[in-house]
Design a protein around this motif. Structure first.
Motif, PDB file in Angstrom:
ATOM      1  N   SER A  23       0.792  -1.303   0.048  1.00  0.00           N
ATOM      2  CA  SER A  23      -0.107  -0.021   0.137  1.00  0.00           C
ATOM      3  C   SER A  23       0.884   1.366   0.076  1.00  0.00           C
ATOM      4  O   SER A  23       0.404   2.191  -0.096  1.00  0.00           O
ATOM      5  CB  SER A  23      -0.965  -0.237   1.321  1.00  0.00           C
ATOM      6  OG  SER A  23      -0.212   0.062   2.352  1.00  0.00           O
ATOM      7  N   THR A  24       2.024   1.156   0.217  1.00  0.00           N
ATOM      8  CA  THR A  24       3.026   2.340   0.112  1.00  0.00           C
ATOM      9  C   THR A  24       3.183   2.765  -1.429  1.00  0.00           C
ATOM     10  O   THR A  24       3.925   3.871  -1.976  1.00  0.00           O
ATOM     11  CB  THR A  24       4.371   2.021   0.694  1.00  0.00           C
ATOM     12  OG1 THR A  24       4.818   0.802   0.038  1.00  0.00           O
ATOM     13  CG2 THR A  24       4.322   1.776   2.085  1.00  0.00           C
ATOM     14  N   GLY A  25       2.661   1.813  -2.272  1.00  0.00           N
ATOM     15  CA  GLY A  25       2.550   2.302  -3.811  1.00  0.00           C
ATOM     16  C   GLY A  25       3.516   1.513  -4.486  1.00  0.00           C
ATOM     17  O   GLY A  25       3.892   1.729  -5.694  1.00  0.00           O
ATOM     18  N   MET A  26       4.210   0.637  -3.964  1.00  0.00           N
ATOM     19  CA  MET A  26       5.300  -0.129  -4.623  1.00  0.00           C
ATOM     20  C   MET A  26       4.831  -1.549  -5.208  1.00  0.00           C
ATOM     21  O   MET A  26       4.095  -2.118  -4.588  1.00  0.00           O
ATOM     22  CB  MET A  26       6.288  -0.589  -3.519  1.00  0.00           C
ATOM     23  CG  MET A  26       7.484  -1.417  -4.377  1.00  0.00           C
ATOM     24  SD  MET A  26       8.777  -2.301  -3.211  1.00  0.00           S
ATOM     25  CE  MET A  26       7.450  -3.340  -2.549  1.00  0.00           C
ATOM     26  N   VAL A  27       5.040  -1.790  -6.481  1.00  0.00           N
ATOM     27  CA  VAL A  27       4.682  -2.876  -7.096  1.00  0.00           C
ATOM     28  C   VAL A  27       6.063  -3.723  -7.455  1.00  0.00           C
ATOM     29  O   VAL A  27       6.674  -2.768  -8.450  1.00  0.00           O
ATOM     30  CB  VAL A  27       3.613  -2.759  -8.121  1.00  0.00           C
ATOM     31  CG1 VAL A  27       3.585  -4.148  -8.989  1.00  0.00           C
ATOM     32  CG2 VAL A  27       2.532  -2.535  -7.601  1.00  0.00           C
ATOM     33  N   ALA A  28       6.160  -4.965  -7.268  1.00  0.00           N
ATOM     34  CA  ALA A  28       7.530  -5.403  -7.557  1.00  0.00           C
ATOM     35  C   ALA A  28       7.397  -6.848  -8.192  1.00  0.00           C
ATOM     36  O   ALA A  28       6.796  -7.718  -7.731  1.00  0.00           O
ATOM     37  CB  ALA A  28       8.761  -5.527  -6.473  1.00  0.00           C
ATOM     38  N   LEU A  29       7.817  -6.758  -9.614  1.00  0.00           N
ATOM     39  CA  LEU A  29       7.543  -8.386 -10.137  1.00  0.00           C
ATOM     40  C   LEU A  29       8.849  -8.862 -10.681  1.00  0.00           C
ATOM     41  O   LEU A  29       9.871  -7.907 -11.258  1.00  0.00           O
ATOM     42  CB  LEU A  29       6.719  -8.305 -11.355  1.00  0.00           C
ATOM     43  CG  LEU A  29       5.447  -7.598 -11.243  1.00  0.00           C
ATOM     44  CD1 LEU A  29       4.551  -7.214 -12.653  1.00  0.00           C
ATOM     45  CD2 LEU A  29       4.422  -8.449 -10.444  1.00  0.00           C
ATOM     46  N   SER A  30       9.061  -9.929 -10.629  1.00  0.00           N
ATOM     47  CA  SER A  30      10.480 -10.587 -11.064  1.00  0.00           C
ATOM     48  C   SER A  30      10.299 -11.571 -11.740  1.00  0.00           C
ATOM     49  O   SER A  30       9.530 -12.790 -11.314  1.00  0.00           O
ATOM     50  CB  SER A  30      11.495 -10.529  -9.807  1.00  0.00           C
ATOM     51  OG  SER A  30      11.585 -11.645  -9.160  1.00  0.00           O
ATOM     52  N   TYR A  31      10.911 -12.212 -12.519  1.00  0.00           N
ATOM     53  CA  TYR A  31      11.170 -13.472 -13.220  1.00  0.00           C
ATOM     54  C   TYR A  31      12.601 -13.941 -13.395  1.00  0.00           C
ATOM     55  O   TYR A  31      13.508 -13.308 -13.935  1.00  0.00           O
ATOM     56  CB  TYR A  31      10.445 -13.477 -14.506  1.00  0.00           C
ATOM     57  CG  TYR A  31      10.251 -14.728 -15.301  1.00  0.00           C
ATOM     58  CD1 TYR A  31      11.153 -15.041 -16.342  1.00  0.00           C
ATOM     59  CD2 TYR A  31       9.273 -15.807 -14.827  1.00  0.00           C
ATOM     60  CE1 TYR A  31      11.183 -16.471 -17.095  1.00  0.00           C
ATOM     61  CE2 TYR A  31       9.298 -17.043 -15.450  1.00  0.00           C
ATOM     62  CZ  TYR A  31      10.012 -17.124 -16.666  1.00  0.00           C
ATOM     63  OH  TYR A  31      10.212 -18.385 -17.312  1.00  0.00           O
ATOM     64  N   VAL A  32      12.922 -15.151 -13.038  1.00  0.00           N
ATOM     65  CA  VAL A  32      14.090 -15.672 -13.130  1.00  0.00           C
ATOM     66  C   VAL A  32      14.223 -16.834 -13.844  1.00  0.00           C
ATOM     67  O   VAL A  32      13.376 -18.009 -13.407  1.00  0.00           O
ATOM     68  CB  VAL A  32      15.105 -15.960 -11.790  1.00  0.00           C
ATOM     69  CG1 VAL A  32      16.211 -16.398 -11.966  1.00  0.00           C
ATOM     70  CG2 VAL A  32      15.267 -14.750 -11.136  1.00  0.00           C
ATOM     71  N   GLN A  33      14.856 -17.285 -15.110  1.00  0.00           N
ATOM     72  CA  GLN A  33      14.702 -18.602 -15.808  1.00  0.00           C
ATOM     73  C   GLN A  33      16.208 -19.008 -15.789  1.00  0.00           C
ATOM     74  O   GLN A  33      17.064 -18.568 -16.202  1.00  0.00           O
ATOM     75  CB  GLN A  33      14.415 -18.370 -16.987  1.00  0.00           C
ATOM     76  CG  GLN A  33      14.452 -19.173 -17.958  1.00  0.00           C
ATOM     77  CD  GLN A  33      13.343 -20.411 -18.198  1.00  0.00           C
ATOM     78  OE1 GLN A  33      12.126 -19.752 -17.712  1.00  0.00           O
ATOM     79  NE2 GLN A  33      13.237 -21.354 -18.461  1.00  0.00           N
ATOM     80  N   LYS A  34      16.374 -20.328 -15.144  1.00  0.00           N
ATOM     81  CA  LYS A  34      17.627 -21.080 -15.256  1.00  0.00           C
ATOM     82  C   LYS A  34      17.652 -21.825 -16.654  1.00  0.00           C
ATOM     83  O   LYS A  34      17.232 -22.886 -17.032  1.00  0.00           O
ATOM     84  CB  LYS A  34      17.510 -21.918 -13.991  1.00  0.00           C
ATOM     85  CG  LYS A  34      18.693 -22.650 -13.910  1.00  0.00           C
ATOM     86  CD  LYS A  34      18.773 -23.344 -12.750  1.00  0.00           C
ATOM     87  CE  LYS A  34      20.132 -24.251 -12.395  1.00  0.00           C
ATOM     88  NZ  LYS A  34      20.053 -25.240 -11.353  1.00  0.00           N
ATOM     89  N   VAL A  35      18.449 -21.195 -17.541  1.00  0.00           N
ATOM     90  CA  VAL A  35      18.576 -21.715 -18.942  1.00  0.00           C
ATOM     91  C   VAL A  35      19.389 -22.916 -18.848  1.00  0.00           C
ATOM     92  O   VAL A  35      18.783 -23.986 -19.609  1.00  0.00           O
ATOM     93  CB  VAL A  35      19.225 -20.241 -19.876  1.00  0.00           C
ATOM     94  CG1 VAL A  35      19.463 -21.051 -21.113  1.00  0.00           C
ATOM     95  CG2 VAL A  35      18.207 -19.410 -19.877  1.00  0.00           C
ATOM     96  N   SER A  36      20.346 -22.863 -18.225  1.00  0.00           N
ATOM     97  CA  SER A  36      21.220 -24.186 -18.192  1.00  0.00           C
ATOM     98  C   SER A  36      21.825 -24.356 -16.851  1.00  0.00           C
ATOM     99  O   SER A  36      21.768 -23.462 -15.796  1.00  0.00           O
ATOM    100  CB  SER A  36      22.288 -24.019 -19.435  1.00  0.00           C
ATOM    101  OG  SER A  36      23.426 -23.418 -18.728  1.00  0.00           O
ATOM    102  N   GLU A  37      22.918 -24.961 -16.599  1.00  0.00           N
ATOM    103  CA  GLU A  37      23.361 -25.244 -15.287  1.00  0.00           C
ATOM    104  C   GLU A  37      24.199 -23.998 -15.219  1.00  0.00           C
ATOM    105  O   GLU A  37      24.408 -23.589 -14.052  1.00  0.00           O
ATOM    106  CB  GLU A  37      24.308 -26.508 -15.272  1.00  0.00           C
ATOM    107  CG  GLU A  37      24.040 -27.682 -15.012  1.00  0.00           C
ATOM    108  CD  GLU A  37      23.246 -27.610 -13.512  1.00  0.00           C
ATOM    109  OE1 GLU A  37      22.004 -28.045 -13.605  1.00  0.00           O
ATOM    110  OE2 GLU A  37      23.868 -27.209 -12.594  1.00  0.00           O
TER     111      GLU A  37
END
Lengths: 343, 315
Positions: B223-237
């Motif tokens: 509610s302080t106004g912050m929206v955070a999205l993240s995405y991490v993809q492990k492509v290989s080892e």
């Protein structure tokens, strides 16, 4: 057979005595052949070994140089620099602003003619020319042009190389005239002198130089009527290590700076370190990572023996003892780097 | 042998077991009573933070850690470099500063103590104590010489079977609580509330995290106004790619970043580019056992600020 005759043998022949005397002179001190002295190094390269060891091109930030040879004689170079650069400031001491520039250069190298050109994004242009007019006479020209008025300058040098001497005549903008002469007096020792006259600043001066070199060491001294006295000594301790020291004294302004440095030339790397009497310690490492790829690290820690006032926001005021500690830590780090890079 | 009985013949109990195995093959039946324990609430964006936000610095850093015995170690850290000071003009102004940090760490399975003291007068202390198997006390204090700039925080963490809950008490009458629960083996949802007495602020937030072997996606809104999205993809080892979006709906500020993380045998290289025109890279290379060389670079093209740093970590 001459040695078997005891000295002062009354029955010795003239030939045998002459041979004995000549051999004794040869062993005691090689007779100096004053007609066949080597050619000395050029006057401006007098302090060459000390400069190479003690004054590497230190920088702050990131430097990237790329040289591409187009054919045997012609090459292009691209150079990028980004980093904080000091600007003069009255209140805060040292203030740095980040700047970046790109330099494009072209080099043409021929045995008789060499041309170098560099142009930077901040509007500066450097041009150098070296032309062998005959076997003994060389013309060198150097020009630095900038956007700012009255800040550009150019210089022409005519060098004549004699059998065991060199002489140079210099002509520059702002009515600058100079001449110097250096002569080998023994196979190890060369002496020289220079005069110059700067018309625009109404200054003139005269200077003397001496250089003594052997296989293991080089000692040079230079004094000028502008008040500068510079002495240097470089000792080649082994194939890989050389130590150098340098003293610069200005008898007009009573400024003295002495520095001691080392130069380790190893197979894959070259490490130069130096410490100054003004409390400035520096190190410069060049490591060859692979063919054609050179990695450079440069560090310089300057601490003045006085209190520096910093902004209240930073909350500290550095004392000279703390700074002394920092450059001790830094020298320790350069030894660690040494230890880890070179087994 | 079970698979050879055709489905529409006279089914026996063994054939019922065969159909159960077929369901297992199509989609594993979720056992809602045995969900895994979720990550702690503050570590929700952990993978994205590790890949996208390395500790960039400018100048020289030297860290030396010496272990005195199995549980106790000392650390010495020297930093020298230009530090930005606030200035009125748009350009960045830097002054060279240097500090030395001395630290001591005590690490035990049930109790961990960390202390750091800097030459500019700051002290950091952290305690992590496992009071029981499920209850953990964490305390964190940062003291400075400037008045009203010191703060301390106490956290009580309770770890349940498939949930975690945390209570926070801080100075300046700061109270906070957070709760996160695993709802499926991959998805966990949580929320937090906080009340800051000194600044008369309160807020509420929600978080969600979806992870599989190959990827992690998280979202957080407050509610302080912050929206955070993240995405991490492990492509290989060795390679993983990460992206991150931070949006503040009060101040209409948006920042998106994309980065990569190469974890090689002797080195780790992280690079990132931002929508504010800031590109950065961070390289850690293991030169030999216990000796690590660090290079850090950050180019902010909008502010024309270029920062480069190098360092060495021993031990």
């Amino acid at each position: 057979m001459a040695g078997l005759v005891p000295p002062g043998n009354p029955t010795a022949t003239l030939g045998e005595e002459a041979a004995l005397a000549a051999k004794k002179i040869d062993e005691v001190g090689k007779k100096v052949d004053y007609m066949n002295l080597p050619c000395p190094i050029p006057y401006e390269e007098l302090h060459r070994e000390a400069l190479m060891s003690l004054k590497p091109e230190l920088f702050e930030g990131m430097r990237f140089d790329f040289t591409k040879g187009l054919n045997q004689k012609f090459s292009l170079s691209h150079s990028l620099f980004m980093g904080p650069t000091e600007i003069p400031s009255q209140s805060l001491g040292t203030v740095k602003i980040p700047i970046a520039h790109y330099e494009f250069g072209a080099n043409f190298i021929d045995p008789r003619l060499m041309l170098f050109g560099r142009v930077l994004t901040d509007g500066r242009l450097n041009a150098r020319l070296k032309c062998d007019l005959t076997d003994d006479l060389t013309l060198k020209a150097n020009a630095q042009l900038t956007n700012e008025p009255h800040m550009s300058h150019a210089m022409f040098n005519f060098d004549y190389k004699g059998k065991d001497y060199r002489t140079q005549l210099q002509l520059g903008n702002g009515s600058f005239f100079g001449a110097n002469y250096i002569q080998n007096v023994t196979p190890h020792m060369s002496l020289g002198g220079e005069v110059f006259w700067a018309g625009q600043h109404r200054k003139s001066g005269i200077g003397y130089a001496a250089r003594y070199e052997t296989d293991k060491m080089v000692a040079t001294g230079q004094a000028a009527s502008t008040g500068m006295v510079a002495l240097s000594y470089v000792q080649k301790v082994s194939e890989k290590v050389s130590l150098a020291t340098d003293l610069m004294y200005n008898y007009m302004s009573r400024d003295v700076t002495a520095s001691v440095g080392y130069d380790y030339i190893l197979r894959q790397a070259r490490l130069r370190g130096k410490i100054d009497s003004s409390g400035c310690a520096s190190a410069f490492l060049e490591e060859r990572l692979s063919m054609g790829l050179l990695f450079i690290l440069s560090a310089e820690v300057k601490c003045t023996m006085s209190y520096k006032a910093l902004l209240p926001a930073s909350g500290t005021s550095a004392s000279s003892i703390t700074e002394l500690f920092y450059w001790c830590a830094f020298t320790f780090i350069s030894h660690i780097l040494e230890m880890c890079f070179y087994k």
